[in-house]
Design a protein around this motif. Structure first.
Motif, PDB file in Angstrom:
ATOM      1  N   SER A  17       0.873  -1.175   0.000  1.00 32.92           N
ATOM      2  CA  SER A  17       0.000   0.000   0.000  1.00 32.92           C
ATOM      3  C   SER A  17       0.906   1.219   0.000  1.00 32.92           C
ATOM      4  CB  SER A  17      -0.879   0.002   1.247  1.00 32.92           C
ATOM      5  OG  SER A  17      -1.513   1.255   1.396  1.00 32.92           O
ATOM      6  N   ARG A  18       0.601   2.168  -0.870  1.00 33.42           N
ATOM      7  CA  ARG A  18       1.309   3.453  -0.886  1.00 33.42           C
ATOM      8  C   ARG A  18       0.291   4.517  -0.490  1.00 33.42           C
ATOM      9  NH1 ARG A  18       3.244   0.560  -5.215  1.00 33.42           N
ATOM     10  NH2 ARG A  18       5.471   0.166  -5.148  1.00 33.42           N
ATOM     11  N   GLU A  19       0.580   5.175   0.638  1.00 35.40           N
ATOM     12  CA  GLU A  19      -0.367   6.153   1.161  1.00 35.40           C
ATOM     13  C   GLU A  19       0.289   7.524   1.230  1.00 35.40           C
ATOM     14  OE1 GLU A  19      -2.496   4.859   4.653  1.00 35.40           O
ATOM     15  OE2 GLU A  19      -2.118   2.772   4.118  1.00 35.40           O
ATOM     16  N   ARG A  20      -0.487   8.507   0.799  1.00 33.26           N
ATOM     17  CA  ARG A  20      -0.059   9.903   0.874  1.00 33.26           C
ATOM     18  C   ARG A  20      -1.125  10.668   1.644  1.00 33.26           C
ATOM     19  NH1 ARG A  20       0.890  14.102  -4.112  1.00 33.26           N
ATOM     20  NH2 ARG A  20       1.813  15.750  -2.859  1.00 33.26           N
ATOM     21  N   PRO A  21      -0.823  11.048   2.885  1.00 39.82           N
ATOM     22  CA  PRO A  21      -1.817  11.765   3.686  1.00 39.82           C
ATOM     23  C   PRO A  21      -2.145  13.143   3.099  1.00 39.82           C
ATOM     24  CG  PRO A  21      -0.040  10.900   5.058  1.00 39.82           C
ATOM     25  CD  PRO A  21       0.395  10.754   3.629  1.00 39.82           C
ATOM     26  N   ALA A  22      -3.328  13.611   3.385  1.00 37.55           N
ATOM     27  CA  ALA A  22      -3.750  14.950   2.949  1.00 37.55           C
ATOM     28  C   ALA A  22      -2.750  15.982   3.455  1.00 37.55           C
ATOM     29  CB  ALA A  22      -5.142  15.253   3.486  1.00 37.55           C
ATOM     30  N   GLY A  23      -2.424  16.931   2.588  1.00 40.49           N
ATOM     31  CA  GLY A  23      -1.529  18.013   2.966  1.00 40.49           C
ATOM     32  C   GLY A  23      -0.054  17.642   2.994  1.00 40.49           C
ATOM     33  N   SER A  24       0.293  16.422   2.632  1.00 41.47           N
ATOM     34  CA  SER A  24       1.670  15.962   2.704  1.00 41.47           C
ATOM     35  C   SER A  24       2.222  15.636   1.320  1.00 41.47           C
ATOM     36  CB  SER A  24       1.750  14.709   3.588  1.00 41.47           C
ATOM     37  OG  SER A  24       3.056  14.176   3.593  1.00 41.47           O
TER      38      SER A  24
END
Length: 146
Positions: A45-52
């Protein structure tokens, strides 16, 4: 998209989903499940948090089934052992099993278009999908004060 099929020349275009993991910060989280790289069936899983602009990669301990080249939106809610849509031979279903159906014969003989039968009907990453859905509901129900 199972990138193993892309490296073997079977997928037309490179996936555009990775573009969501780059560029300017977004107002929403992005989470993409796919191959660790184009040479393995291992799934991350590749996750990019909001604002980051940071991407967090996590091993899921799952692999693409060898015959599956991509997920279908139809497949998302169905586990592999679903009696109608799944592929598990042990699941009880007295009738048709759409998840394992392989029609072979002349084109346009059946009432069901052959293209509908190539679509994946079950989600090989269903447990991850359910866990993420539960996490989302828990997180957002606390925000709403419920």
């Amino acid at each position: 998209i199972n990138q193993m099929f892309q490296t073997e020349g079977l997928i037309r275009q490179p996936p555009v989903l990775d573009l969501l993991l780059s560029g300017p910060a977004r107002d929403y989280d992005v989470s993409i499940v796919g191959n660790r790289n184009a040479y393995t069936n291992s799934v991350v899983s590749r996750e990019r948090p909001a604002g980051s602009d940071k991407v967090i990669e996590s091993e899921l301990g799952m692999t693409w089934p060898p015959e599956v080249y991509s997920l279908s939106h139809v497949a998302l809610p169905f586990p592999p052992d679903d009696p109608l849509y799944g592929t598990d031979e042990k699941s009880e279903n007295p009738g048709l099993k759409l998840g394992r159906l392989a029609l072979r014969g002349e084109v346009r003989v059946t009432d069901v278009p052959s293209s509908a039968m190539t679509r994946l009907h079950w989600n090989p990453f269903h447990t991850y999908f359910i866990d993420e859905t539960k996490h989302f509901v828990r997180t957002h129900s606390n925000v709403a004060g419920n």
